[in-house]
Scaffold this motif. Structure first.
Motif, mmCIF file in Angstrom:
data_model
loop_
_atom_site.group_PDB
_atom_site.id
_atom_site.type_symbol
_atom_site.label_atom_id
_atom_site.label_comp_id
_atom_site.label_asym_id
_atom_site.label_seq_id
_atom_site.Cartn_x
_atom_site.Cartn_y
_atom_site.Cartn_z
ATOM 1 N N GLN A 111 0.821 -1.214 0.000
ATOM 2 C CA GLN A 111 0.000 0.000 0.000
ATOM 3 C C GLN A 111 0.854 1.264 0.000
ATOM 4 N N ASP A 112 0.229 2.368 -0.335
ATOM 5 C CA ASP A 112 0.892 3.668 -0.376
ATOM 6 C C ASP A 112 1.438 4.028 1.020
ATOM 7 N N PRO A 113 2.788 4.146 1.162
ATOM 8 C CA PRO A 113 3.370 4.425 2.484
ATOM 9 C C PRO A 113 2.815 5.697 3.117
ATOM 10 N N ALA A 114 2.473 6.690 2.287
ATOM 11 C CA ALA A 114 1.950 7.949 2.836
ATOM 12 C C ALA A 114 0.601 7.712 3.517
ATOM 13 N N LYS A 115 -0.229 6.873 2.892
ATOM 14 C CA LYS A 115 -1.530 6.563 3.504
ATOM 15 C C LYS A 115 -1.349 5.762 4.792
ATOM 16 N N VAL A 116 -0.394 4.813 4.762
ATOM 17 C CA VAL A 116 -0.127 4.003 5.961
ATOM 18 C C VAL A 116 0.281 4.916 7.112
ATOM 19 N N THR A 117 1.175 5.856 6.809
ATOM 20 C CA THR A 117 1.667 6.774 7.838
ATOM 21 C C THR A 117 0.545 7.660 8.374
ATOM 22 N N ARG A 118 -0.265 8.206 7.465
ATOM 23 C CA ARG A 118 -1.367 9.076 7.916
ATOM 24 C C ARG A 118 -2.344 8.302 8.787
ATOM 25 N N ALA A 119 -2.676 7.103 8.359
ATOM 26 C CA ALA A 119 -3.633 6.305 9.133
ATOM 27 C C ALA A 119 -3.070 5.980 10.521
ATOM 28 N N ASN A 120 -1.761 5.645 10.561
ATOM 29 C CA ASN A 120 -1.122 5.347 11.846
ATOM 30 C C ASN A 120 -1.122 6.558 12.762
ATOM 31 N N ARG A 121 -0.838 7.724 12.157
ATOM 32 C CA ARG A 121 -0.772 8.936 12.965
ATOM 33 C C ARG A 121 -2.150 9.275 13.549
ATOM 34 N N ALA A 122 -3.169 9.176 12.711
ATOM 35 C CA ALA A 122 -4.530 9.472 13.186
ATOM 36 C C ALA A 122 -4.924 8.510 14.306
ATOM 37 N N ARG A 123 -4.562 7.243 14.120
ATOM 38 C CA ARG A 123 -4.900 6.234 15.123
ATOM 39 C C ARG A 123 -4.136 6.497 16.428
ATOM 40 N N SER A 124 -2.806 6.794 16.285
ATOM 41 C CA SER A 124 -1.995 7.036 17.476
ATOM 42 C C SER A 124 -2.540 8.205 18.284
ATOM 43 N N ARG A 125 -2.954 9.272 17.583
ATOM 44 C CA ARG A 125 -3.500 10.442 18.265
ATOM 45 C C ARG A 125 -4.746 10.083 19.050
ATOM 46 N N GLY A 296 12.425 -0.259 3.403
ATOM 47 C CA GLY A 296 11.426 0.485 4.176
ATOM 48 C C GLY A 296 11.945 1.812 4.705
ATOM 49 N N ALA A 297 12.951 2.382 4.034
ATOM 50 C CA ALA A 297 13.562 3.627 4.523
ATOM 51 C C ALA A 297 12.539 4.765 4.615
ATOM 52 N N ASP A 298 11.607 4.826 3.643
ATOM 53 C CA ASP A 298 10.588 5.895 3.653
ATOM 54 C C ASP A 298 9.714 5.805 4.890
ATOM 55 N N ILE A 299 9.222 4.586 5.132
ATOM 56 C CA ILE A 299 8.348 4.373 6.296
ATOM 57 C C ILE A 299 9.110 4.716 7.576
ATOM 58 N N PHE A 300 10.364 4.289 7.629
ATOM 59 C CA PHE A 300 11.162 4.559 8.825
ATOM 60 C C PHE A 300 11.322 6.061 9.033
ATOM 61 N N ALA A 305 9.608 10.871 12.175
ATOM 62 C CA ALA A 305 9.218 12.285 12.055
ATOM 63 C C ALA A 305 7.807 12.514 12.591
ATOM 64 N N THR A 306 7.203 11.478 13.195
ATOM 65 C CA THR A 306 5.834 11.595 13.703
ATOM 66 C C THR A 306 5.672 12.807 14.623
ATOM 67 N N ASP A 307 6.614 12.976 15.540
ATOM 68 C CA ASP A 307 6.634 14.145 16.434
ATOM 69 C C ASP A 307 8.050 14.253 17.006
ATOM 70 N N GLU A 308 8.275 15.247 17.860
ATOM 71 C CA GLU A 308 9.625 15.492 18.388
ATOM 72 C C GLU A 308 10.191 14.253 19.089
ATOM 73 N N GLY A 309 9.362 13.569 19.859
ATOM 74 C CA GLY A 309 9.838 12.421 20.637
ATOM 75 C C GLY A 309 10.059 11.160 19.814
ATOM 76 N N ALA A 310 9.565 11.149 18.584
ATOM 77 C CA ALA A 310 9.660 9.929 17.766
ATOM 78 C C ALA A 310 11.080 9.657 17.295
ATOM 79 N N ALA A 311 11.960 10.669 17.353
ATOM 80 C CA ALA A 311 13.353 10.477 16.946
ATOM 81 C C ALA A 311 14.260 10.340 18.170
ATOM 82 N N GLY A 348 10.393 6.774 20.910
ATOM 83 C CA GLY A 348 9.057 7.222 21.261
ATOM 84 C C GLY A 348 8.759 7.186 22.751
ATOM 85 N N GLN A 349 7.488 6.988 23.051
ATOM 86 C CA GLN A 349 6.966 7.088 24.414
ATOM 87 C C GLN A 349 7.753 6.227 25.408
#
Ligand code: ZN
Ligand code: ZN
Length: 409
Positions: A111-125, A296-300, A305-311, A348-349
């Motif tokens: 699947q489109d990595p951008a969609k995967v990332t957006r869906a994950n971010r929305a879910r995580s929030r 999977g470098a893009d996904i990584f 880059a999800t937020d400040e703490g993700a790195a 992360g957390q």
């Protein structure tokens, strides 16, 4: 023992040693539809243990895939916040949490990595309030697994579907000690061994750990007042649980600003339906300033880059290379297993209860003490038979902790 016998012992182990369901407590479970035979036995044992109400929410890989194939673009910024709020409410009202996992590790790899990332971010929030009650150990909780056809196929691609499923179940039973004469007692003993290790590490009060291995040369600062944990632990509600089945790790809290050097992964990371392999990162003052992955470098890159703490790091864990999961020689393509086969770190957390008073401090106080916070918590494996770890004492002296992947102290 027949598969049915083992499945029943495993279900009982999850209820009693894993989540530790208390009489009068509600249980909230999530599970894949393919896990129904296990789930029904868990429900039975939970009621026998005195659970007042067991609520199960089923997930389905095919349904997840249908969303990625057919849903309109704005679907990928949406999450069922009402459901996650309800889960958080249930936890606040005293419910225990059980997650049965067994998803196809490569479900979303096409699947489109951008969609995967957006869906994950929305879910995580949306999930954050519920997750915080878990990471602060307000309630007893457990993550365990069920073999599913898709997962089995990814682990044993050369076997027939039936043989792969059977092989994965046997590996799960063995790694979880469900095949021992008395699994619940086996976990009491296992927990005692892990406790000896955490007692030792807690007494040493290291200010940092030093890692050296193939592709790894890192100094990782620990927060002051860090607490090593492992095996059974008691939640703030007073109930003792084993948060992961299986579990071989001892872990604590890194300082979010005091990690320097390079770090390489030693096993593939299965992250939200895709594989990330050959990770190499460069840390400066706690932050990943450069990252590379063979696959999977893009996904990584988007993940950190999800937020400040993700790195930045939120967990550091030590696991001897000879752990039963590592000894099985199986790469499970699943973090619950693979993280317990090797020493690992997580971006992360952080877990508030791996720092003295972490559970009662405000978010600002925790951050000032070096605790990381993020929407994500992702473990990846850095341990191998080539890894050496030293403990750095407060006076700067070092002592060997692990040599060639095994405990040296
Ligand atoms: Zn861990
Ligand atoms: Zn972790």
């Amino acid at each position: 023992m027949t598969h049915e016998d083992l499945l029943d012992r495993y279900a009982q182990l999850i209820v009693r040693s894993g989540v530790g369901v208390a009489p009068g407590q509600e249980l909230l479970m999530t599970a894949p539809v393919d896990a129904i035979p296990l789930v029904r036995r868990i429900i039975e044992h939970a009621y026998k243990a005195g659970a007042t109400l067991v609520t199960t929410l089923y997930g389905d890989d095919a349904a997840t895939l249908a969303r990625f194939k057919y849903a309109p673009d704005k679907s990928f910024d949406a999450a069922s916040g009402w459901l996650f709020d309800g889960m958080a409410n249930a936890f606040r009202a005293g419910a225990a949490r059980l997650a049965i996992i067994g998803e196809d590790p490569a479900l979303l790899s096409g699947q489109d990595p951008a969609k995967v990332t957006r869906a994950n971010r929305a879910r995580s929030r949306a999930y954050r309030p519920a997750l915080e009650l878990i990471t602060s150990h307000a309630i007893n909780w457990c993550v365990a697994s069920a073999a599913t056809p898709a997962w089995a196929r990814s682990v044993f691609p050369d076997l027939s579907a039936d043989a792969a499923l059977d092989r994965l179940w046997r590996a799960i039973f063995a790694c979880s000690r469900a095949d021992k004469a008395d699994p619940v007692q086996a976990w009491v003993e296992h927990s005692r061994n892990l406790r000896q290790r955490t007692d030792f590490l807690n007494a040493r009060r290291y200010k940092a750990l030093k890692y050296r291995g193939p592709g790894t040369d890192l100094v990782l600062g620990l927060v002051e007042g860090h607490i090593w944990k492992g095996g059974a632990s008691t939640a703030k509600n007073g109930i003792t649980c084993n948060p992961n089945i299986p579990s071989e790790e001892v872990f604590t809290m890194p300082h979010k600003d005091r990690v320097d050097g390079i770090l390489s992964s030693t096993k593939p990371l299965s992250y939200q339906g895709t594989f990330i392999e050959g990770i190499k990162v460069h840390f400066e003052a706690g932050r990943i300033v450069e990252s590379h992955a063979d696959k999977g470098a893009d996904i990584f890159a988007t993940m950190i880059a999800t937020d400040e703490g993700a790195a930045r790091l939120g967990e550091v864990a030590l696991v001897p290379h000879s752990s039963p999961i590592s000894a099985s020689g199986i790469v499970f393509n699943n973090t619950l297993f693979d993280e317990n086969a090797a020493s690992h770190i997580a971006v992360g957390q952080s877990y508030a209860d791996t720092m003295a008073n972490g559970g009662t401090m405000s978010a600002e106080e925790r951050a000032a003490a070096g605790a990381n916070s993020s929407l994500i918590h992702v473990d990846w494996m850095i341990g191998s038979s080539g890894l050496n770890v030293d403990g750095v004492l407060s006076d700067g002296k070092t002592e060997s902790l692990m040599r060639k992947g095994e405990w040296a102290a």
